[in-house]
Design a protein around this motif. Sequence first.
Motif, PDB file in Angstrom:
ATOM      1  N   SER A  65      43.468  37.131  39.371  1.00  0.00           N
ATOM      2  CA  SER A  65      44.041  38.473  39.512  1.00  0.00           C
ATOM      3  C   SER A  65      43.792  39.274  38.245  1.00  0.00           C
ATOM      4  O   SER A  65      44.106  38.825  37.148  1.00  0.00           O
ATOM      5  CB  SER A  65      45.538  38.391  39.772  1.00  0.00           C
ATOM      6  OG  SER A  65      46.094  39.683  39.648  1.00  0.00           O
ATOM      7  N   GLN A  68      47.552  42.036  37.224  1.00  0.00           N
ATOM      8  CA  GLN A  68      48.903  41.737  36.748  1.00  0.00           C
ATOM      9  C   GLN A  68      49.490  42.907  35.980  1.00  0.00           C
ATOM     10  O   GLN A  68      50.679  43.184  36.071  1.00  0.00           O
ATOM     11  CB  GLN A  68      48.913  40.496  35.852  1.00  0.00           C
ATOM     12  CG  GLN A  68      48.784  39.183  36.565  1.00  0.00           C
ATOM     13  CD  GLN A  68      49.613  39.075  37.821  1.00  0.00           C
ATOM     14  OE1 GLN A  68      49.137  39.424  38.900  1.00  0.00           O
ATOM     15  NE2 GLN A  68      50.833  38.621  37.707  1.00  0.00           N
ATOM     16  N   LEU A  71      51.246  45.266  38.184  1.00  0.00           N
ATOM     17  CA  LEU A  71      52.560  44.782  38.634  1.00  0.00           C
ATOM     18  C   LEU A  71      53.592  44.899  37.510  1.00  0.00           C
ATOM     19  O   LEU A  71      54.759  45.228  37.757  1.00  0.00           O
ATOM     20  CB  LEU A  71      52.457  43.328  39.105  1.00  0.00           C
ATOM     21  CG  LEU A  71      51.657  43.121  40.394  1.00  0.00           C
ATOM     22  CD1 LEU A  71      51.493  41.642  40.697  1.00  0.00           C
ATOM     23  CD2 LEU A  71      52.334  43.827  41.563  1.00  0.00           C
ATOM     24  N   THR A 101      58.250  43.925  42.809  1.00  0.00           N
ATOM     25  CA  THR A 101      56.934  43.387  42.420  1.00  0.00           C
ATOM     26  C   THR A 101      56.607  42.087  43.159  1.00  0.00           C
ATOM     27  O   THR A 101      55.437  41.775  43.362  1.00  0.00           O
ATOM     28  CB  THR A 101      56.853  43.129  40.900  1.00  0.00           C
ATOM     29  OG1 THR A 101      57.971  42.323  40.527  1.00  0.00           O
ATOM     30  CG2 THR A 101      56.845  44.406  40.115  1.00  0.00           C
ATOM     31  N   THR A 102      57.656  41.343  43.560  1.00  0.00           N
ATOM     32  CA  THR A 102      57.375  40.144  44.374  1.00  0.00           C
ATOM     33  C   THR A 102      56.750  40.599  45.690  1.00  0.00           C
ATOM     34  O   THR A 102      55.764  40.021  46.157  1.00  0.00           O
ATOM     35  CB  THR A 102      58.673  39.346  44.641  1.00  0.00           C
ATOM     36  OG1 THR A 102      59.288  39.072  43.391  1.00  0.00           O
ATOM     37  CG2 THR A 102      58.380  38.039  45.356  1.00  0.00           C
ATOM     38  N   GLY A 105      53.229  41.871  44.907  1.00  0.00           N
ATOM     39  CA  GLY A 105      52.351  40.735  44.616  1.00  0.00           C
ATOM     40  C   GLY A 105      51.948  40.031  45.900  1.00  0.00           C
ATOM     41  O   GLY A 105      50.792  39.643  46.090  1.00  0.00           O
ATOM     42  N   THR A 124      42.069  43.121  43.172  1.00  0.00           N
ATOM     43  CA  THR A 124      43.207  43.294  42.270  1.00  0.00           C
ATOM     44  C   THR A 124      42.866  44.274  41.138  1.00  0.00           C
ATOM     45  O   THR A 124      43.734  45.013  40.675  1.00  0.00           O
ATOM     46  CB  THR A 124      43.653  41.937  41.670  1.00  0.00           C
ATOM     47  OG1 THR A 124      42.507  41.270  41.132  1.00  0.00           O
ATOM     48  CG2 THR A 124      44.286  41.059  42.715  1.00  0.00           C
ATOM     49  N   PHE A 218      51.217  33.962  44.678  1.00  0.00           N
ATOM     50  CA  PHE A 218      51.202  35.402  44.420  1.00  0.00           C
ATOM     51  C   PHE A 218      52.629  35.933  44.226  1.00  0.00           C
ATOM     52  O   PHE A 218      52.860  36.823  43.402  1.00  0.00           O
ATOM     53  CB  PHE A 218      50.513  36.159  45.565  1.00  0.00           C
ATOM     54  CG  PHE A 218      49.022  36.287  45.374  1.00  0.00           C
ATOM     55  CD1 PHE A 218      48.487  37.396  44.731  1.00  0.00           C
ATOM     56  CD2 PHE A 218      48.157  35.303  45.815  1.00  0.00           C
ATOM     57  CE1 PHE A 218      47.118  37.511  44.541  1.00  0.00           C
ATOM     58  CE2 PHE A 218      46.783  35.415  45.629  1.00  0.00           C
ATOM     59  CZ  PHE A 218      46.261  36.515  44.993  1.00  0.00           C
ATOM     60  N   GLY A 222      53.938  37.850  41.033  1.00  0.00           N
ATOM     61  CA  GLY A 222      54.560  39.172  41.168  1.00  0.00           C
ATOM     62  C   GLY A 222      55.938  39.200  40.529  1.00  0.00           C
ATOM     63  O   GLY A 222      56.284  40.130  39.786  1.00  0.00           O
TER      64      GLY A 222
END
Length: 596
Positions: A65, A68, A71, A101-102, A105, A124, A218, A222
């Motif tokens: 990813s 990040q 996120l 963010t979870t 993600g 990403t 993920f 996240g």
Amino acid sequence: MSEATRTRTGAVRRAAPWLVLLAAAAVLPPASGDPTITYLATTASIYVLVGTGLNIMFGYTGQVSLGQGALVAVGAYTTGVLMADHGWTFWAAAPAAVLVTTGAGTLMALPAFRLSSWYIALVTLGAAMAARSLLVEFEGLTGGWSGLVGIPRPAIGSRELGERDVLWLVIALNAVLFIMVRNIVDSRLGRGMMAVRDAPEMARSVGVGPVRAKLFAFACGGATAGLGGALLAVHHGLVTPDDFTLDFSILFLLVVIIGGAARLAGPIIGTLLFFALPELLTGLAEWRGLLYGAALLALMVYAPQGVAGAWDKLRARHRRDGPPVAAARTGDGGAEVGPPRGAPLGVELSGVRKSFGGVHALRGVDLTIEPGEVHAIVGPNGSGKTTLLNVISRLLWQDEGRVLLGAEDVSRATAERLARRGVARVFQTPRLLGASSLRDNVLLGAYARERAGGPATVLRLPRARRERAALAAEADRLLGAHGLAGRADEAAAALPHGEQRLLEVARAMMARPRLLLMDEPAAGLTPRELEALGRLIRAIRDAGTTVVLVEHHIELVADVADVVTVLDRGEPVTSGAPEDALGDARVVELYLGAPA
Ligand SMILES: Nc1ncnc2c1ncn2[C@@H]1O[C@H](COP(=O)(O)OP(=O)(O)OP(=O)(O)O)[C@@H](O)[C@H]1O
């Protein structure tokens, strides 16, 4: 010394370096009296937190990813908006940011079900670029280029936390996360993620659902990015789009790679080398780009597993140079393979066809495999033997026809479901977790029968601990039964080919299978290993497991099989007792050619 005391002493010795590091990170920066150092230590600790989440995704599950940073930005802005504009406390805003963010993600994971790793990296990366533009576009909410200012520090009651308190908060969160990740990695969840990373087909054959494993990874990435963002927002007191450039997103991947992907200490070492050290050596600012580039190149060439990986290698070499470990090898394979977890399963195929484009690998196979027998499938190269095993194990779905497992129609079932029903598989070329220990490889075989749930595993509750200890003892016993006693802690990749095959059989037997599918297990074995394999297959059958054996080694087949089916060009030619099937004139002709 009692076993319990020894275990406790071992745990204390393992934890000691981490406790020292934690204490140093918590005490030294504030003790320096320089607020900049405390500020930098907090920032670095937040990066470690985000890097640890990315390590689950990239290091342990193999999902690259480059998003990040985006996120983290979402987490920071969510916290900023909720605290500065809506008066939420940090303790309410941070969980909200983590939730958002979870979710984000997990959404980023969707392409991962169809695309290869490097395409996911591009997706990403696109998400990271889009997120930055959105931060500027939604000016009413995010403050546009000026960002959000006046984000208050977390407070307990009416007391606002100081710089040092925020550092301690971040360190405490890191410690909790570290323990949780260690528990995950050393559990069926972690082994499942590594199997998805290293050998996706093998993962499915032991019961790991790749979709669930990737979603979980993920979601972890996240959640930690959101938490990191929330902490950055209150640490800086403001958030602007300039904090979340593309470099910022790439930084986390570099931190994990440099520190050592799939190593618990990787993100800590990576952050120290990549962020904290250069910040402290500001005199070298002009040379930083060059130094980074040179260090990265050197690392990729000389230590592709990162600094933590190189350190582990060095220690392993040092250990090997020391006095030899007394490795008890029974080498005899046989007896203690353990009973299956139910009655042996039979298989019935009717009218099974499978083509790959214009190649008809199976052309209408009718075949009955009785429960409890060793049923060998032989035939020339390309006759469809592996395809047949793949259809039985559901790694491939047939184009036409029906597959029954016992009385159940599994024509549309997945490989994972079959693993849960008690089907295990040994592959043509061993598919192992190369960097993991022999014990962990065997434990992976128990994936479908482990009972401890996610929370019990992550928190290592007594139930999960008891189950793990019992399974580890069983795995060690199985290693002994497969001639690998006393070597449970060695890395699988270091084993010679023959022993890797035996390790695969041990992993399959850890499932206590009711049906075992073996694809050319004799290939590349020494005569002594072959003999042991023969004994092992008979012991497995005698313990009550049906065995389907695809094999070119005719002596082994004649020795262990109860029934032999001969395939030619995707169709069974004959089926019967070994002496009849292998003596059939058509079979002799297939193997030796037509008489002149
Ligand atoms: N994924 C695939 N894509 C295209 N063709 C395939 C695929 N898998 C198998 N085949 C083809 O199907 C035919 C049967 O292959 P399969 O591997 O089942 O044979 P086999 O009897 O196991 O051979 P071997 O003894 O060499 O392992 C071969 O012609 C092979 O090239």
